[in-house]
Design a protein around this motif. Structure first.
Motif, PDB file in Angstrom:
ATOM      1  N   ASN A  41      -3.328  -4.514  -4.777  1.00  0.00           N
ATOM      2  CA  ASN A  41      -2.473  -3.526  -4.595  1.00  0.00           C
ATOM      3  C   ASN A  41      -1.847  -4.060  -3.387  1.00  0.00           C
ATOM      4  O   ASN A  41      -0.454  -3.381  -3.290  1.00  0.00           O
ATOM      5  N   ALA A  42      -1.853  -4.513  -2.579  1.00  0.00           N
ATOM      6  CA  ALA A  42      -1.187  -4.852  -1.323  1.00  0.00           C
ATOM      7  C   ALA A  42      -0.341  -5.762  -1.521  1.00  0.00           C
ATOM      8  O   ALA A  42       0.979  -6.235  -0.847  1.00  0.00           O
ATOM      9  N   LEU A  44       8.331 -10.998 -12.665  1.00  0.00           N
ATOM     10  CA  LEU A  44       7.260 -11.772 -13.281  1.00  0.00           C
ATOM     11  C   LEU A  44       5.800 -11.928 -12.568  1.00  0.00           C
ATOM     12  O   LEU A  44       4.710 -11.716 -13.147  1.00  0.00           O
ATOM     13  N   VAL A  45       5.994 -12.090 -11.251  1.00  0.00           N
ATOM     14  CA  VAL A  45       4.792 -12.136 -10.401  1.00  0.00           C
ATOM     15  C   VAL A  45       4.060 -10.716 -10.455  1.00  0.00           C
ATOM     16  O   VAL A  45       2.885 -10.814 -10.331  1.00  0.00           O
ATOM     17  N   TYR A  46       4.828  -9.568 -10.579  1.00  0.00           N
ATOM     18  CA  TYR A  46       4.282  -8.502 -10.513  1.00  0.00           C
ATOM     19  C   TYR A  46       3.271  -8.128 -11.758  1.00  0.00           C
ATOM     20  O   TYR A  46       2.389  -7.688 -11.506  1.00  0.00           O
ATOM     21  N   LYS A  47       3.872  -8.478 -12.783  1.00  0.00           N
ATOM     22  CA  LYS A  47       2.997  -8.547 -13.886  1.00  0.00           C
ATOM     23  C   LYS A  47       1.685  -9.499 -13.943  1.00  0.00           C
ATOM     24  O   LYS A  47       0.518  -9.055 -14.369  1.00  0.00           O
ATOM     25  N   LEU A  48       1.720 -10.357 -13.007  1.00  0.00           N
ATOM     26  CA  LEU A  48       0.509 -11.494 -12.874  1.00  0.00           C
ATOM     27  C   LEU A  48      -0.206 -10.713 -11.989  1.00  0.00           C
ATOM     28  O   LEU A  48      -1.672 -10.850 -12.233  1.00  0.00           O
ATOM     29  N   ILE A  49       0.224 -10.025 -11.029  1.00  0.00           N
ATOM     30  CA  ILE A  49      -0.927  -9.639 -10.022  1.00  0.00           C
ATOM     31  C   ILE A  49      -1.541  -7.837 -10.662  1.00  0.00           C
ATOM     32  O   ILE A  49      -2.637  -8.038 -10.331  1.00  0.00           O
ATOM     33  N   ASP A  50      -0.633  -6.995 -11.086  1.00  0.00           N
ATOM     34  CA  ASP A  50      -1.137  -5.984 -11.700  1.00  0.00           C
ATOM     35  C   ASP A  50      -0.687  -5.930 -13.164  1.00  0.00           C
ATOM     36  O   ASP A  50       0.463  -5.505 -13.561  1.00  0.00           O
ATOM     37  N   PRO A  51      -1.858  -5.720 -13.891  1.00  0.00           N
ATOM     38  CA  PRO A  51      -1.542  -5.712 -15.547  1.00  0.00           C
ATOM     39  C   PRO A  51      -1.116  -4.428 -15.760  1.00  0.00           C
ATOM     40  O   PRO A  51      -0.547  -4.251 -16.918  1.00  0.00           O
ATOM     41  N   ARG A  52      -1.120  -3.425 -14.922  1.00  0.00           N
ATOM     42  CA  ARG A  52      -0.491  -2.146 -15.371  1.00  0.00           C
ATOM     43  C   ARG A  52       0.990  -2.001 -15.280  1.00  0.00           C
ATOM     44  O   ARG A  52       1.674  -1.232 -16.045  1.00  0.00           O
ATOM     45  N   VAL A  53       1.431  -2.924 -14.631  1.00  0.00           N
ATOM     46  CA  VAL A  53       3.015  -3.138 -14.730  1.00  0.00           C
ATOM     47  C   VAL A  53       3.395  -3.665 -16.236  1.00  0.00           C
ATOM     48  O   VAL A  53       2.893  -4.456 -16.731  1.00  0.00           O
ATOM     49  N   GLU A  54       4.366  -2.858 -16.663  1.00  0.00           N
ATOM     50  CA  GLU A  54       4.958  -3.136 -17.861  1.00  0.00           C
ATOM     51  C   GLU A  54       6.483  -3.784 -17.690  1.00  0.00           C
ATOM     52  O   GLU A  54       7.211  -3.238 -17.108  1.00  0.00           O
ATOM     53  N   LEU A  55       6.557  -4.995 -18.443  1.00  0.00           N
ATOM     54  CA  LEU A  55       7.951  -5.535 -18.292  1.00  0.00           C
ATOM     55  C   LEU A  55       8.554  -5.033 -19.688  1.00  0.00           C
ATOM     56  O   LEU A  55       8.317  -5.230 -20.662  1.00  0.00           O
ATOM     57  N   ARG A  56       9.734  -4.116 -19.360  1.00  0.00           N
ATOM     58  CA  ARG A  56      10.554  -3.697 -20.514  1.00  0.00           C
ATOM     59  C   ARG A  56      12.013  -4.210 -20.636  1.00  0.00           C
ATOM     60  O   ARG A  56      12.388  -3.907 -19.485  1.00  0.00           O
TER      61      ARG A  56
END
Length: 149
Positions: free
Chosen positions: A69-70, A137-149
């Protein structure tokens, strides 16, 4: 020490350490306190206390709950500062006499060579866009809850 030579190893061992150290210290110092703030804030959250109360190992709590989260604001800050590091490298190149884009930019400004100035500006703008895309793209790797749309 100013200058540059034809030998790769001489450049790496003699001419690069001081500009590298200077660039690192200037860019890293203020950010470390910023990153620490995110980690300290996450360590005080309720879900971290709950994970500790459940008996999870401290390393698992730190890696799974706190770090994940950090890292999102840390990734944002790092990716947004990378283009500024490139601009800072231009200044360091010019100051230390290292041949590269820094000297070209200074010479272009002195000569009013607008095509070169436009090219460097475009290069920095494109780098900013690429680093922003990489951050997403790194957000998606860190936190699976992030959706790329």
């Amino acid at each position: 020490m100013r200058g540059w030579s034809d030998s790769f190893w001489t450049n790496l061992l003699v001419y690069v350490p001081l500009p590298l150290l200077l660039g690192l210290l200037v860019s890293l110092g203020p950010d470390i306190r910023f990153y620490r703030t995110f980690f300290v804030e996450e360590m005080g959250q309720d879900y971290v206390r709950t994970a500790r109360a459940k008996g999870l190992a401290e390393s698992r709590v730190m890696l799974k709950h706190v770090l994940r989260n950090a890292l999102i604001p840390v990734v944002t800050t790092v990716m947004m500062s990378l283009p500024y590091l490139m601009i800072g490298a231009l200044v360091l190149e010019n100051f230390f006499g290292i041949p590269g884009m820094g000297n070209e930019v200074v010479m272009a400004v002195n000569k009013s060579d607008f095509p070169v100035i436009k090219a460097i500006t475009l290069y920095i703008a494109m780098a900013t866009m690429v680093f922003n895309l990489l951050a997403d793209l790194v957000y998606k790797l860190i936190d699976p809850r992030v959706e790329l749309r």
